[in-house]
Structure formats: C-alpha cells, structure tokens
Design a protein around this motif. Structure first.
Motif, short mmCIF file in Angstrom:
data_model
loop_
_atom_site.label_atom_id
_atom_site.label_comp_id
_atom_site.label_asym_id
_atom_site.label_seq_id
_atom_site.Cartn_x
_atom_site.Cartn_y
_atom_site.Cartn_z
N ALA A 132 0.85 -1.20 0.00
CA ALA A 132 0.00 0.00 0.00
C ALA A 132 0.88 1.24 0.00
O ALA A 132 1.87 1.32 0.74
CB ALA A 132 -0.91 0.00 1.22
N TYR A 133 0.50 2.24 -0.83
CA TYR A 133 1.27 3.47 -0.97
C TYR A 133 0.37 4.69 -0.84
O TYR A 133 -0.83 4.64 -1.17
CB TYR A 133 1.96 3.52 -2.34
CG TYR A 133 2.97 2.43 -2.55
CD1 TYR A 133 4.30 2.59 -2.18
CD2 TYR A 133 2.59 1.20 -3.12
CE1 TYR A 133 5.24 1.58 -2.37
CE2 TYR A 133 3.51 0.19 -3.33
CZ TYR A 133 4.84 0.39 -2.94
OH TYR A 133 5.74 -0.62 -3.13
N ASN A 134 0.95 5.78 -0.39
CA ASN A 134 0.25 7.05 -0.33
C ASN A 134 -0.06 7.52 -1.75
O ASN A 134 0.83 7.55 -2.60
CB ASN A 134 1.11 8.10 0.41
CG ASN A 134 0.41 9.44 0.52
OD1 ASN A 134 0.27 10.17 -0.44
ND2 ASN A 134 -0.02 9.76 1.73
N ILE A 135 -1.30 7.87 -1.99
CA ILE A 135 -1.71 8.18 -3.35
C ILE A 135 -1.06 9.46 -3.88
O ILE A 135 -0.87 9.62 -5.10
CB ILE A 135 -3.26 8.29 -3.43
CG1 ILE A 135 -3.75 8.22 -4.88
CG2 ILE A 135 -3.75 9.59 -2.76
CD1 ILE A 135 -5.25 8.10 -5.01
N THR A 136 -0.67 10.37 -2.99
CA THR A 136 -0.10 11.65 -3.40
C THR A 136 1.41 11.59 -3.56
O THR A 136 1.96 12.12 -4.54
CB THR A 136 -0.46 12.74 -2.37
OG1 THR A 136 -1.87 12.80 -2.22
CG2 THR A 136 0.06 14.09 -2.83
N THR A 137 2.09 10.93 -2.62
CA THR A 137 3.56 10.96 -2.60
C THR A 137 4.20 9.67 -3.09
O THR A 137 5.38 9.66 -3.45
CB THR A 137 4.05 11.23 -1.17
OG1 THR A 137 3.67 10.13 -0.33
CG2 THR A 137 3.44 12.52 -0.63
N GLY A 138 3.48 8.57 -3.05
CA GLY A 138 4.07 7.30 -3.42
C GLY A 138 4.85 6.63 -2.30
O GLY A 138 5.47 5.58 -2.51
N LYS A 139 4.80 7.20 -1.12
CA LYS A 139 5.53 6.61 0.00
C LYS A 139 4.78 5.38 0.53
O LYS A 139 3.56 5.38 0.60
CB LYS A 139 5.71 7.63 1.12
CG LYS A 139 6.66 8.78 0.76
CD LYS A 139 6.84 9.73 1.93
CE LYS A 139 7.81 10.85 1.57
NZ LYS A 139 8.00 11.79 2.71
N PRO A 140 5.53 4.34 0.92
CA PRO A 140 4.89 3.13 1.44
C PRO A 140 4.09 3.41 2.71
O PRO A 140 4.52 4.17 3.57
CB PRO A 140 6.06 2.19 1.73
CG PRO A 140 7.18 2.69 0.88
CD PRO A 140 7.00 4.17 0.81
N ARG A 141 2.93 2.77 2.81
CA ARG A 141 2.10 2.88 4.01
C ARG A 141 2.13 1.58 4.81
O ARG A 141 2.32 1.59 6.00
CB ARG A 141 0.67 3.25 3.63
CG ARG A 141 0.51 4.72 3.30
CD ARG A 141 -0.94 5.13 3.18
NE ARG A 141 -1.08 6.58 3.25
CZ ARG A 141 -2.19 7.24 3.00
NH1 ARG A 141 -3.29 6.57 2.66
NH2 ARG A 141 -2.23 8.54 3.09
N TRP A 142 1.90 0.49 4.16
CA TRP A 142 1.96 -0.81 4.83
C TRP A 142 2.12 -1.91 3.79
O TRP A 142 1.93 -1.69 2.59
CB TRP A 142 0.74 -1.06 5.71
CG TRP A 142 -0.61 -0.97 5.04
CD1 TRP A 142 -1.44 0.12 4.98
CD2 TRP A 142 -1.29 -2.03 4.33
NE1 TRP A 142 -2.58 -0.19 4.30
CE2 TRP A 142 -2.52 -1.50 3.90
CE3 TRP A 142 -0.99 -3.35 4.05
CZ2 TRP A 142 -3.44 -2.25 3.17
CZ3 TRP A 142 -1.90 -4.11 3.33
CH2 TRP A 142 -3.11 -3.55 2.90
N SER A 143 2.46 -3.09 4.25
CA SER A 143 2.58 -4.24 3.36
C SER A 143 2.13 -5.49 4.10
O SER A 143 2.25 -5.58 5.32
CB SER A 143 4.02 -4.41 2.87
OG SER A 143 4.90 -4.67 3.94
N GLY A 144 1.61 -6.44 3.33
CA GLY A 144 1.19 -7.71 3.91
C GLY A 144 2.31 -8.73 3.87
O GLY A 144 3.41 -8.45 3.40
N ASN A 145 2.01 -9.91 4.35
CA ASN A 145 2.99 -10.99 4.31
C ASN A 145 3.02 -11.60 2.91
O ASN A 145 2.03 -11.58 2.18
CB ASN A 145 2.64 -12.07 5.34
CG ASN A 145 2.69 -11.54 6.76
OD1 ASN A 145 3.53 -10.70 7.08
ND2 ASN A 145 1.78 -12.03 7.60
#
Length: 571
Positions: free
Chosen positions: A352-365
């Motif tokens: 998952a990424y921030n829609i504006t900046t592209g920075k990662p928000r979270w990730s699953g296994n």
C-alpha cells in the motif's frame, strides 16, 4: 546327394504394431482433447507411455536386424540432446521447460514409424542411411522454429525462427509512435470503465441493453489497429482509452482515441518482460481514479500519470520494496485505489502506498505466488481488502494493513474472488480443485469463517466468472457452465467459447471475448445453454479481458486491438 546351396533371405520388419501405437499416441494427444478437453493431461502422459511402447516394439517385436534395433536408441538421445543446446528460448523454456520433451517425442515416434514403413523394401545400406537422416531431421527441425505462445489447451503458435514477430512488424513502421492532438471534449471527468473488469472488478454492467440478433444488426467495427504485446485490458474515460504494451526494450503505458484508435500519448520505461506462454509485455491493466491513471509493469514499476497528458506524477519500483522472487509470469496485479491509498500486489505480497507521494504505508505478508489483484469488499458492514495467493485468502484493514481474517486453502490463484451478499464469498483455487463458497461474519470473539461448499463443476482457472440471480456463470475448460450458487451443482455446460466475459445484468446476457478472438453472446439463464450470436473480431490468441463504454466494446490481444459499436435495443 545333399544340396548345399542356401538362399539368403531377410525377414521383413513387422511394422503394424508400431503403426497402431503411433496412431493411438497421436489420437490421444491431439484428437481426444478436441472431443473432451479434460483429456489433455491424459494425452500428455499418453505420449510418454506410447513412446515407450514404440521402443519396446522396435527392440523386441519388430524383427529388425540387431544393429538396426539398437542404433536408433543412442542416435535419438544424442540427436535430441544436441538439438536442445541450440533451441530458441521460447521452445526451451515453454511448459516449465518441458515443451521440447512433450512435442519432440510424438514427432520422433511418427517420423520413425513412417520410416520403418517406407523403408521395408530398401537395401540394407539405404535403410540405415535413411534411418539416420530421419532421426536427425525429426530432432533438428525444432532448432528452426519458435513458439509465439500457447493457448489454454496447450496448442502452440509455431513460426519460423527467423520470421518477424508481430511486435517487430509494428516497430518497423516509422509512425508507430506518432501521436495526435486531442481537443478538450475528449477529456471528460466521467470514468466509463475504471480498469480491470470494470468499476467493482466483477465484470458486471448495468443500464445497457443490446440487440442480440446479430444476423440482422451486427456490431459495426469502428477501427482496428496494431498494438504492442501485453496481457493488459483497457480503462476508459471520455474519448480516451488506456492500456499497457511492450515495444522493443520499452514497456509502455499508452493512451488512444476511443473514436479512432489513434495514439494520443505514451509513457515509456526502459524494461522488458517476456515468458514463453504469454509473450512479452505487461500483464496488468491501468486504473483510472479522478484525473490520474495508475499502472504496474511486469517488472514491478508503479507509475502514476496525468490521464490527459501522460505526464509522470510519481513512480516507484515496487519490486524493490519486497524480497519476493519474480514469478514466471511476471507481476500481474492491477492497482486498486481505496480512499487515499494505492494498493498493488507484487506476486504474493500486497503493498500500500500514499496516493499523493508514493511513500509506502503498509505491506502484507508474502503468501506465495499469485496472478490476482487486490479486491475491495464490504463484509458484514466492514470495508476490507481481500487478496488471494498460494496460501489462500487474506482480508486486510485498508487503513493500516492489519489482518482481519484469513482462510488457509493452498492453490494456484489467478481469478478474482466474488461477493455473493453481505457475508458470502466465492474463491477459486486452480483447475484441479475448482470453486469454494464461504461465509464470513464478525462476532464479539472475532471473525468466523465457514465453508458452505466446494465444487469442481466449475474450475475457472484463468477465466473469471460472474454471479447473477442465484447462479454462477464461468468456464470449465473451454466450455461455459452454469452452477447453482446454493450448492455448487452444475446446471448446464456447453459451447467452446473459452475466454473472458462481461455480464449485461439488465438483459441476462453474457458478452464473451473468446480465446480465438471472436465475440459471442450467451444467455445468462439456468434454463439451458443458449448461444445467441458469434462474430469474428480480432485474429490470434486472445487472453486479454474486454472492456465496454456505453455500447462501444473494446477488444485486444498481443497483436491488435479493435472497437465495435454494438447496436442498442429500440426499447
């Protein structure tokens, strides 16, 4: 007085067992699957069994001279081994590196038995010379050809190794990247088709009714154009359509005119993915959200582009954010937008990424390989992201990525899950297992998951399915099938229209783009299988999902794309 004169006679070779064996071998491998597609696996293994039978016949029952009995064995092994060293990559790597074995054995068997029949009356010298030539030719010719991919029934599209591919013919055109200007009327805030399988990723369209008697009022072809290879479908906004394709060493996001098929803009990344089955190019479909288009390339490049101009807003190599190994089919997830988050899957791991900046928000296994994409559902009143991979099905909180619940059910995951109602879900495994219905409910003690039924009466594999009025419509091999949603029992099965489908819900019609590139209409009714219409659309193997905007039906494959205007009902 004894006569000491001896007449030298050569016992003729007994050929009929070899003829019988090779006929059965080819019938089981190539004829039986035409009659019953499910026999294809039996046919593949039958090739080996009958191949061994031909060896046994020749050595023990052919009555051939001793030297001729044993010479073919080492000669065949050496010839096939040397040929393997110079095969085209497409043949060497296809079918999990087993294509050469699967195809060379029946060809060698046929060639050898044909030689045995033809050479029965040859002199010993000529017979042995032609034997060597036959074995070398039956093996060596594989070095002269390539495969441009295969269909769902493991039939390959062969071509001479030196002939130009469709992609090379496109690149040879001087104007293949020539763009046209577009007026403001083409730029519309209205998203007609947001991306992979439409608005809800369920392949269902409402408020559209079309004429079904195509003998009287057939769809009109608006345009047909060459396109670079790729398995991408379309996203549609106003007069602009978006897709992804490969052109040489550049992976591209392209925007075309819905009215004319002319190129409006393109974005290029210097990367290339290829496999022997689907060929070159990206596998994902662009996603439209507000004024931007979101794409994921086959090597993991995540782009956000201005939908009207193609200007790059931000980009990220999402593959570098994981430790997963790229699967044999590349990265295939189509981006999903939920509120202010962009979600993709890199093989078996959701990111998952921030829609504006592209920075990662979270990730699953990482749950193992997957071909599918994240899916947004609201289950028991709670919004959640569902994702299927090799381990099974996992539900995530879209805000922080916390796991809400998970179903462990190993299998090969390709098609999207489907929601039946507030608490019921359908999930597919692979062609061996089929489909499972589960209920998911939230309680004070957590989420409760219960299996309702599992059926192999519909095995979607690579072909998505739809849910409509208490029934499931999808594919069982090349045939379309109807299954009762209450118990998983098959109602009917018919046709050979394997491909991808869209449901016109208000009219109970399945609009199908077949693997052969035809467009078909089938009644979505439990009463019986009823094919209403069938017309040719594009040529070549077609694995791409279709898209629709109003009554404009868009189709494409790895070589060409086309738009058809489907006549509307007069009511």
């Amino acid at each position: 007085m004894k006569n000491n004169n001896k007449t030298n006679t050569i016992t003729p070779v007994r050929v009929w067992p070899g003829v019988v064996l090779v006929v059965l071998q080819w019938a089981l491998r190539y004829v039986a699957p035409i009659i019953e597609p499910e026999t294809i696996i039996i046919g593949v293994f039958g090739v080996l069994v009958f191949g061994l039978g031909i060896v046994v016949w020749w050595i023990f029952f052919s009555r051939a001279p001793r030297f001729e009995k044993w010479l073919p064995i080492p000669l065949t092994i050496i010839s096939l081994y040397l040929t393997y060293q110079i095969l085209d990559k497409s043949i060497a790597t296809a079918n999990m590196n087993l294509m050469f074995t699967m195809y060379s054995i029946p060809v060698m068997c046929l060639a050898f038995v044909a030689w045995a029949v033809i050479s029965r009356n040859f002199s010993q010298r000529l017979r042995r010379i032609t034997m060597v030539i036959t074995i070398i030719a039956a093996s060596g010719f594989w070095a002269l050809i390539r495969t441009d991919g295969m269909d769902a029934e493991v039939h390959h599209d062969f071509a001479w190794r030196w002939s130009k591919t469709a992609e090379e013919r496109l690149l040879a055109k001087k104007d293949h990247q020539q763009t046209i200007s577009t007026d403001s009327s083409a730029i519309s805030p209205l998203v007609e088709w947001s991306g992979f399988r439409g608005k809800n990723r369920d392949g269902i369209v409402y408020n559209l009714q079309i004429e079904t008697d195509w003998k009287k009022t057939s769809p009109a072809k608006l345009w047909q154009k060459q396109i670079g290879p790729g398995c991408s479908s379309f996203a549609i906004q106003g007069n602009m359509i978006y897709t992804q394709e490969q052109r040489g060493e550049n992976e591209m996001v392209t925007c075309y005119s819905l009215k004319t098929g002319d190129l409006i803009w393109l974005h290029s990344d210097s990367t290339r993915f290829w496999d022997a089955h689907a060929g070159a190019g990206p596998r994902s479909t662009p996603t439209l959200f507000e004024s931007n288009v979101y794409t994921l390339g086959a090597t993991g490049i995540l782009n956000v582009l201005d939908a009207s101009t193609g200007k790059l807003i931000w980009t990220r190599n999402a593959a570098n954010d994981t430790k997963v190994t790229i699967p044999g089919w590349g990265y295939t997830s189509s981006p999903l937008i939920v509120d202010s988050t962009v979600l993709i899957a890199i093989s078996g791991q959701i990111l998952a990424y921030n829609i504006t900046t592209g920075k990662p928000r979270w990730s699953g296994n990482d749950g193992g390989e997957s071909y599918s994409s994240p899916q947004l559902f609201t289950i028991d009143g709670i919004k959640q992201i569902l994702y299927t991979n090799k381990e099974g099905l996992t539900s995530y909180n879209p805000i922080n990525g916390n796991i809400l619940w998970a179903l462990k059910w190993p299998g090969v995951r390709v098609v999207q899950p489907a929601q039946i109602d507030e608490t019921s879900i359908l999930i597919a495994a692979d062609e061996r297992i089929g489909l499972r219905r589960i209920t998911v409910k939230n309680s004070e003690n957590g989420w409760i998951i219960k299996e309702q039924w599992t059926t192999n009466k519909i095995r979607p594999d690579y072909n998505d399915f739809v849910v409509h009025k208490g029934y499931i419509y999808g594919f069982e091999g090349p045939s379309i099938t109807c299954v009762d949603i209450e118990n998983g029992n098959r109602i009917w099965k018919g046709g050979r229209l394997g491909g991808q489908l869209i449901l016109l819900a208000d009219q109970d019609i399945l609009l199908i783009l077949t693997e052969k590139g035809d467009i078909a209409l089938v009644k979505a009714s439990p009463d019986k299988f009823e094919e209403l219409a069938l017309i040719p659309a594009i040529k070549g193997k077609t694995w791409n999902h279709p898209a629709i905007a109003g009554n404009i039906f868009l189709v494409r494959n790895t070589e060409e794309m086309a738009a058809f205007k489907i006549p509307l009902t007069s009511i």
